[in-house]
Scaffold this active site. Structure first.
Site, mmCIF file in Angstrom:
data_model
loop_
_atom_site.group_PDB
_atom_site.id
_atom_site.type_symbol
_atom_site.label_atom_id
_atom_site.label_comp_id
_atom_site.label_asym_id
_atom_site.label_seq_id
_atom_site.Cartn_x
_atom_site.Cartn_y
_atom_site.Cartn_z
ATOM 1 N N CYS A 1 0.679 -1.053 -0.109
ATOM 2 C CA CYS A 1 -0.298 -0.082 -0.274
ATOM 3 C C CYS A 1 0.369 1.617 0.018
ATOM 4 O O CYS A 1 0.762 2.426 -0.388
ATOM 5 C CB CYS A 1 -0.776 -0.116 1.079
ATOM 6 S SG CYS A 1 -2.126 -1.347 0.754
ATOM 7 N N HIS B 1 -3.693 7.108 2.998
ATOM 8 C CA HIS B 1 -3.524 6.209 2.231
ATOM 9 C C HIS B 1 -4.706 5.898 2.622
ATOM 10 O O HIS B 1 -5.638 5.568 3.904
ATOM 11 C CB HIS B 1 -2.440 5.160 3.410
ATOM 12 C CG HIS B 1 -3.021 3.708 2.765
ATOM 13 N ND1 HIS B 1 -3.347 3.491 1.148
ATOM 14 C CD2 HIS B 1 -3.190 2.080 3.052
ATOM 15 C CE1 HIS B 1 -4.011 1.869 1.463
ATOM 16 N NE2 HIS B 1 -3.589 1.634 2.140
ATOM 17 N N ASN C 1 -10.321 0.007 0.158
ATOM 18 C CA ASN C 1 -8.671 0.491 -0.021
ATOM 19 C C ASN C 1 -8.080 -0.684 -1.353
ATOM 20 O O ASN C 1 -8.256 -1.574 -1.472
ATOM 21 C CB ASN C 1 -8.024 -0.580 1.356
ATOM 22 C CG ASN C 1 -6.550 -1.058 1.469
ATOM 23 O OD1 ASN C 1 -5.713 0.412 0.428
ATOM 24 N ND2 ASN C 1 -6.048 -1.346 2.687
#
Ligand code: COA
Length: 334
Positions: free
Chosen positions: A124, A261, A291
């Site tokens: 990520c 994020h 996500n």
């Protein structure tokens, strides 16, 4: 140092974002859709994560298909042509092929031949890593217009029978174009990794290791110890906020926008609290996108830019944490 290198360095003091773009697959899967497939509820998912829906790529649509759309949008926003791009730095953990790498596949689609094109895997944090690498090429005078991409089809490595992860992930792509500039620009990037946490968030297989013995479909999938990762994320992202501000001799109050994020609204709120920023100064897309791993920061950035909240001259803090663990931040004047 040769004279032309000195001249290049004199001109390429900073890299600056001159265009952003993003792409989301058409199909939307809501929490209510998931309620029908597994033992979960819209209320639990919203309360524990902030997610309401996510976009899922259909079979037949690939990572580079999505990346191309995001890249073309970013290049158009920059007022450039694909042939102006002289470097591609592509963050992804779900590439179409082991090789040629995702950057090369994208380069072929865009028709900008010859410059370096590579992908890097930092889960990520991949976009922050890809941005930091591209920034250094531009600042060194080795690229003039760098394309930085975060694109991910996590739905292909999600165990759709595991409610603790299946509700979290979505697919999408985001991109920025960096240009050499005498004006700032990216002010600093900060990258970290700690492999001792690898067992907390990982994919079960890879090309060299092969599938685990007896591994049956769905094949290699993401496994996560959610609450441990949650605690580590809050601690390490809080720490990197301090590191980034200190490196630039700035106060929390100098930040105009946090572009985090988008893993969990509660992690985002914790980082915003650390910065003393009201949630109105945070670009939050987790409710819409879930996500999307490497795509989440450039997707959020593009949303904030295109809806007019982020303006030229604003000071932005970008941050992310992902499997590894890896984590990073970028401070930039938009
Ligand atoms: N629906 C309903 N209940 C669920 C569920 C779901 N989808 N997923 C888990 N649960 C249950 C668990 O089984 C557990 O039940 P129990 O108490 O009876 O054992 C309970 O909910 C709490 O589980 P827990 O894992 O402790 O929940 P949590 O509050 O930590 O939330 C995450 C889980 C995954 C949302 C959260 O930990 C998280 O966001 N982690 C970090 C993710 C992240 O940042 N990743 C890094 C970047 S990719």
């Amino acid at each position: 140092m040769p004279r032309d290198a000195v001249q290049r360095r004199a001109f390429s003091v900073y890299s600056r974002i001159v265009g952003t773009g993003s792409y989301l697959p058409e199909q939307i899967v809501t929490n209510f859709d998931l309620e029908r497939r597994m033992d979960t509820s819209d209320a639990w998912i919203r309360e524990r994560t902030g997610i309401e829906r996510r976009h899922i790529a259909p079979l037949g649509q690939s990572n580079v298909d999505m990346a191309e759309q995001a890249a073309r949008a970013a290049i158009a926003a920059a007022g450039l042509q694909p042939t102006d791009i002289d470097l591609i730095s592509f963050g992804t953990t779900t590439p179409d092929l082991v090789f040629p790498n995702a950057g090369v596949l994208l380069q072929a689609r865009l028709g900008c031949r010859g410059g370096p094109a590579f992908s890097l895997e930092a889960a990520c944090s991949g976009f922050i890593y890809a941005l930091a690498v591209a920034d250094k090429f531009v600042r060194a005078g080795d690229a003039k217009h760098a394309l930085v991409v975060g694109s991910e089809i996590l739905s292909r490595i999600t165990d759709h029978s595991d409610r603790s992860t299946a509700i979290l992930f979505g697919d999408g792509a985001g991109a920025v174009v960096l240009a050499a500039s005498a004006e700032p620009g990216i002010l600093s990037t900060h990258l970290h990794a700690d492999g001792s946490y690898q067992h907390l968030l990982y994919c079960t297989g890879g090309p060299a290791r092969g599938p685990a013995p007896g591994n049956m479909p769905p094949g290699d999938v993401v496994r996560m110890a959610g609450s441990e990762v949650f605690k580590i994320a809050v601690t390490l992202l809080g720490r990197i906020v301090d590191e980034t501000l200190a490196a630039n001799h700035l106060e929390k109050s100098d930040i105009d926008w946090l572009v985090p994020h988008q893993a969990n609204i509660r992690i985002i709120q914790a980082v915003a609290r650390k910065l003393g920023l009201p949630i109105e100064q945070v670009i939050v897309t987790v409710q819409e996108h879930g996500n999307t791993s490497t795509a989440s920061v450039p997707l959020a950035l593009d949303v904030g830019v295109r809806d007019g909240r982020i303006k030229r001259g604003d000071l932005l803090l970008l941050e992310a944490l992902g499997g590894g663990v890896t984590w990073g931040s970028a401070l930039l004047r938009y």
